[in-house]
Design a protein around this motif. Sequence first.
Motif, short mmCIF file in Angstrom:
data_model
loop_
_atom_site.label_atom_id
_atom_site.label_comp_id
_atom_site.label_asym_id
_atom_site.label_seq_id
_atom_site.Cartn_x
_atom_site.Cartn_y
_atom_site.Cartn_z
N ARG A 129 0.83 -1.21 0.00
CA ARG A 129 0.00 0.00 0.00
C ARG A 129 0.86 1.25 0.00
O ARG A 129 0.43 2.31 -0.43
N THR A 130 2.08 1.10 0.53
CA THR A 130 3.02 2.21 0.63
C THR A 130 4.41 1.71 0.26
O THR A 130 4.77 0.59 0.60
N LYS A 179 1.74 6.36 -7.82
CA LYS A 179 0.41 6.92 -7.55
C LYS A 179 -0.64 6.30 -8.47
O LYS A 179 -1.74 5.97 -8.03
N LYS A 180 -0.30 6.12 -9.74
CA LYS A 180 -1.24 5.51 -10.69
C LYS A 180 -1.49 4.05 -10.36
O LYS A 180 -2.52 3.49 -10.72
N SER A 181 -0.53 3.43 -9.66
CA SER A 181 -0.69 2.03 -9.23
C SER A 181 -1.46 1.94 -7.91
O SER A 181 -1.64 0.86 -7.37
N GLY A 182 -1.86 3.09 -7.36
CA GLY A 182 -2.61 3.12 -6.10
C GLY A 182 -1.73 2.94 -4.87
O GLY A 182 -2.21 2.53 -3.81
N VAL A 183 -0.45 3.25 -5.01
CA VAL A 183 0.51 3.06 -3.92
C VAL A 183 0.98 4.43 -3.42
O VAL A 183 1.38 5.28 -4.21
N ASP A 184 0.92 4.63 -2.11
CA ASP A 184 1.47 5.84 -1.51
C ASP A 184 2.99 5.74 -1.55
O ASP A 184 3.54 4.65 -1.45
#
Length: 122
Positions: A63-64, A86-91
């Motif tokens: 997630r991060t 960010k486009k992969s949904g990762v902080d």
Amino acid sequence: MSSPEIASLSWGQMKVKGCSTTYKDCKVWPGGSRTWDWRETGTNHSPGVQPADLEEVVKKGVRTVVIGRGMSEALQVPASTVDYLKKSGVDVVVLQTEKAVAEYNALAAQGVRVGGLFHSTC
């Protein structure tokens, strides 16, 4: 599966809890770690960390991601790499390596699915 704690860091050496290898640069993710070999993707201090360097860690369902730019922050992290995460949904958190390791360990201790790429020299 939890993210392994980074047990120690000094110039040119990192140890990950539960792993007998001493790393110079390393990748960590929930359940594992390995050497981060810049030659695999042609990474250099400039332009820096490439999306290809991060793909393996992102695929582990983090997630991060915490990126350590080196002890003197010589390793660059281009905007395109941050955008990829960010486009992969990762902080993403980008810090000097000692601060990055502390942040990574804090997130791991909280049970966050965190991964990291850490450069332990310049």
